[in-house]
Design a protein around this motif. Structure first.
Motif, PDB file in Angstrom:
ATOM      1  N   VAL A   1       0.840  -1.205   0.000  1.00 58.70           N
ATOM      2  CA  VAL A   1       0.000   0.000   0.000  1.00 58.70           C
ATOM      3  C   VAL A   1       0.876   1.257   0.000  1.00 58.70           C
ATOM      4  N   VAL A   2       1.939   1.240   0.813  1.00 60.86           N
ATOM      5  CA  VAL A   2       2.867   2.381   0.848  1.00 60.86           C
ATOM      6  C   VAL A   2       3.454   2.621  -0.537  1.00 60.86           C
ATOM      7  N   ILE A   3       3.841   1.535  -1.205  1.00 61.17           N
ATOM      8  CA  ILE A   3       4.426   1.645  -2.547  1.00 61.17           C
ATOM      9  C   ILE A   3       3.397   2.173  -3.541  1.00 61.17           C
ATOM     10  N   MET A   4       2.179   1.640  -3.480  1.00 65.79           N
ATOM     11  CA  MET A   4       1.134   2.066  -4.418  1.00 65.79           C
ATOM     12  C   MET A   4       0.784   3.537  -4.240  1.00 65.79           C
ATOM     13  N   VAL A   5       0.626   3.966  -2.985  1.00 63.15           N
ATOM     14  CA  VAL A   5       0.294   5.370  -2.723  1.00 63.15           C
ATOM     15  C   VAL A   5       1.437   6.276  -3.190  1.00 63.15           C
ATOM     16  N   SER A   6       2.675   5.863  -2.923  1.00 66.71           N
ATOM     17  CA  SER A   6       3.829   6.648  -3.361  1.00 66.71           C
ATOM     18  C   SER A   6       3.833   6.818  -4.874  1.00 66.71           C
ATOM     19  N   TYR A   7       3.546   5.729  -5.589  1.00 65.66           N
ATOM     20  CA  TYR A   7       3.581   5.797  -7.051  1.00 65.66           C
ATOM     21  C   TYR A   7       2.381   6.533  -7.638  1.00 65.66           C
ATOM     22  N   ILE A   8       1.281   6.552  -6.933  1.00 65.74           N
ATOM     23  CA  ILE A   8       0.147   7.375  -7.388  1.00 65.74           C
ATOM     24  C   ILE A   8       0.554   8.847  -7.399  1.00 65.74           C
ATOM     25  N   TYR A   9       1.205   9.293  -6.309  1.00 67.60           N
ATOM     26  CA  TYR A   9       1.682  10.678  -6.247  1.00 67.60           C
ATOM     27  C   TYR A   9       2.809  10.915  -7.253  1.00 67.60           C
ATOM     28  N   ILE A  10       3.694   9.911  -7.418  1.00 65.10           N
ATOM     29  CA  ILE A  10       4.805  10.052  -8.364  1.00 65.10           C
ATOM     30  C   ILE A  10       4.290  10.214  -9.787  1.00 65.10           C
ATOM     31  N   ILE A  11       3.373   9.329 -10.190  1.00 64.05           N
ATOM     32  CA  ILE A  11       2.822   9.392 -11.551  1.00 64.05           C
ATOM     33  C   ILE A  11       2.066  10.698 -11.772  1.00 64.05           C
ATOM     34  N   SER A  12       1.330  11.126 -10.742  1.00 59.90           N
ATOM     35  CA  SER A  12       0.606  12.394 -10.834  1.00 59.90           C
ATOM     36  C   SER A  12       1.563  13.563 -11.039  1.00 59.90           C
ATOM     37  N   SER A  13       2.681  13.547 -10.327  1.00 60.73           N
ATOM     38  CA  SER A  13       3.670  14.621 -10.469  1.00 60.73           C
ATOM     39  C   SER A  13       4.361  14.570 -11.828  1.00 60.73           C
ATOM     40  N   ILE A  14       4.664  13.359 -12.307  1.00 58.48           N
ATOM     41  CA  ILE A  14       5.319  13.210 -13.613  1.00 58.48           C
ATOM     42  C   ILE A  14       4.416  13.719 -14.727  1.00 58.48           C
ATOM     43  N   LEU A  15       3.129  13.429 -14.646  1.00 57.19           N
ATOM     44  CA  LEU A  15       2.197  13.863 -15.690  1.00 57.19           C
ATOM     45  C   LEU A  15       2.046  15.382 -15.735  1.00 57.19           C
ATOM     46  N   ARG A  16       2.363  16.051 -14.634  1.00 62.08           N
ATOM     47  CA  ARG A  16       2.267  17.514 -14.605  1.00 62.08           C
ATOM     48  C   ARG A  16       3.506  18.198 -15.171  1.00 62.08           C
ATOM     49  N   ILE A  17       4.565  17.410 -15.416  1.00 61.29           N
ATOM     50  CA  ILE A  17       5.774  17.975 -16.012  1.00 61.29           C
ATOM     51  C   ILE A  17       5.487  18.317 -17.472  1.00 61.29           C
ATOM     52  N   GLN A  18       5.866  19.498 -17.889  1.00 62.65           N
ATOM     53  CA  GLN A  18       5.494  19.991 -19.217  1.00 62.65           C
ATOM     54  C   GLN A  18       6.253  19.294 -20.346  1.00 62.65           C
ATOM     55  N   SER A  19       7.557  19.176 -20.221  1.00 63.46           N
ATOM     56  CA  SER A  19       8.364  18.629 -21.319  1.00 63.46           C
ATOM     57  C   SER A  19       8.379  17.106 -21.306  1.00 63.46           C
ATOM     58  N   ALA A  20       8.421  16.530 -22.500  1.00 64.68           N
ATOM     59  CA  ALA A  20       8.501  15.067 -22.623  1.00 64.68           C
ATOM     60  C   ALA A  20       9.825  14.552 -22.077  1.00 64.68           C
ATOM     61  N   HIS A  21      10.894  15.322 -22.301  1.00 61.55           N
ATOM     62  CA  HIS A  21      12.211  14.929 -21.786  1.00 61.55           C
ATOM     63  C   HIS A  21      12.212  14.901 -20.258  1.00 61.55           C
ATOM     64  N   GLY A  22      11.558  15.890 -19.654  1.00 66.73           N
ATOM     65  CA  GLY A  22      11.482  15.936 -18.193  1.00 66.73           C
ATOM     66  C   GLY A  22      10.704  14.769 -17.633  1.00 66.73           C
ATOM     67  N   ARG A  23       9.600  14.409 -18.300  1.00 66.58           N
ATOM     68  CA  ARG A  23       8.801  13.265 -17.844  1.00 66.58           C
ATOM     69  C   ARG A  23       9.596  11.964 -17.957  1.00 66.58           C
ATOM     70  N   LYS A  24      10.318  11.829 -19.076  1.00 64.03           N
ATOM     71  CA  LYS A  24      11.124  10.617 -19.287  1.00 64.03           C
ATOM     72  C   LYS A  24      12.228  10.506 -18.254  1.00 64.03           C
ATOM     73  N   LYS A  25      12.887  11.626 -17.970  1.00 67.65           N
ATOM     74  CA  LYS A  25      13.974  11.622 -16.989  1.00 67.65           C
ATOM     75  C   LYS A  25      13.458  11.286 -15.594  1.00 67.65           C
ATOM     76  N   ALA A  26      12.299  11.840 -15.235  1.00 68.82           N
ATOM     77  CA  ALA A  26      11.723  11.571 -13.915  1.00 68.82           C
ATOM     78  C   ALA A  26      11.322  10.105 -13.779  1.00 68.82           C
TER      79      ALA A  26
END
Length: 306
Positions: A210-235
């Protein structure tokens, strides 16, 4: 007579098959074990000798690699002896000890993987505050807590298993001592051990998951808010190796332990245990090497120096 039981040792059957098949398995297990130890030890040395890898993420990775070495060492040498027919017996106390250490190390791995997910969450969701939030003191405290919690979580379960009575048969259809095999051979009421196994599995496996899933929900949400494709890929590249290891580890672990009853097919458990204790520790160094840019760069510098 040990711990109220007339059975003082068990016979491990290992894998069925003709002699040439057993020899083939021995070769595979030996090569895999050797590469596992070399691969995980190489990661520890690589991180230790490269100052640019002295970060919390690689500190947790070193803990994981150290754990994997001992996790597979607790299984493979004995399994090889079983398949060769030179060491097919195991004493009752050694059986309980192997069970305790394997489950404790497995529990510690669950907690370590969740700590690594939390570390990635802080790094991606709070990049400017990451160094102050996840400092060396906190990462050391988290790692120590993972090890302590992993071993403490299994202590009661190992104690209850040691109180089971065994009057025969004394043959374990496995290459190691695990909970299901002990329960299948016990002559006493196994319900307390089965309940403890289920509850510990819920706390250790599902809670960390559950800790891992919740962490990755926030991680994916933050990655999707990154504007550049390169930034999303790097993250995402900083998480891909960890996510791959998590998927492999939890898939097999949930199958083995998160269940209300232990009466699953011992043959299927044997196959999954092989994947968990032999294949997964072997794959982890390659996953983190091939999917991690910083590790690949550190390896390239080592080879260029030589």
């Amino acid at each position: 007579m040990a711990n109220g039981t007339s059975v003082e040792e068990f016979i491990l059957l290992g894998f069925p098959g003709m002699w040439h098949f057993q020899v083939s398995l021995v070769v595979v297990f030996t090569l895999t074990y050797s590469l596992t130890v070399i691969g995980n030890a190489s990661i520890i040395v690589l991180v230790w000798t490269n100052t640019n890898l002295h970060t919390p993420m690689y500190f947790f990775l070193c803990n994981l690699s150290f754990l994997e070495i001992w996790y597979t060492t607790g299984v493979v040498p004995k399994a090889i002896g079983v398949m060769l027919g030179t060491s097919q017996t195991i004493s009752f106390r050694a059986c309980i000890l192997q069970l305790f250490f394997l489950l404790s190390l497995g529990s510690t791995e669950c907690f370590l993987l969740s700590a690594m997910a939390y570390d990635r969450y802080l790094a991606i969701c709070y990049p400017l505050r990451y160094s102050s939030l996840m400092n060396s003191v906190l990462s050391a405290q988290l790692a120590l807590s993972c090890w302590l919690a992993g071993f403490l979580a299994i202590s009661l379960l190992a104690f209850l298993t040691s109180r089971l009575t065994f009057y025969g048969p004394d043959v374990i259809n496995h290459f190691l001592c695990d909970i299901d095999s002990c329960l299948a051979l016990s002559c006493s009421d196994t319900w307390p051990v089965e309940l403890a196994t289920f509850l510990v599995s819920i706390v250790v496996v599902l809670a960390s998951c559950v800790v891992i899933m919740v962490s990755y929900i926030y991680i994916i949400s933050s990655i999707l808010r990154i504007q550049s494709a390169h930034g999303r890929k790097k993250a995402f590249s900083t998480c891909s190796a960890h996510l791959t290891v998590v998927t492999i580890w939890y898939g097999s672990t949930i199958f083995l332990y998160v269940k209300p009853s232990a009466q699953n097919s011992l043959d299927s458990n044997k196959l999954v245990n092989t994947f968990n204790t032999v294949v997964t520790p072997f794959l982890n160094p390659f996953i983190y090497t091939l999917r991690n840019k910083e590790v690949k760069q550190a390896l390239r510098r080592v080879f260029q120096k030589n």
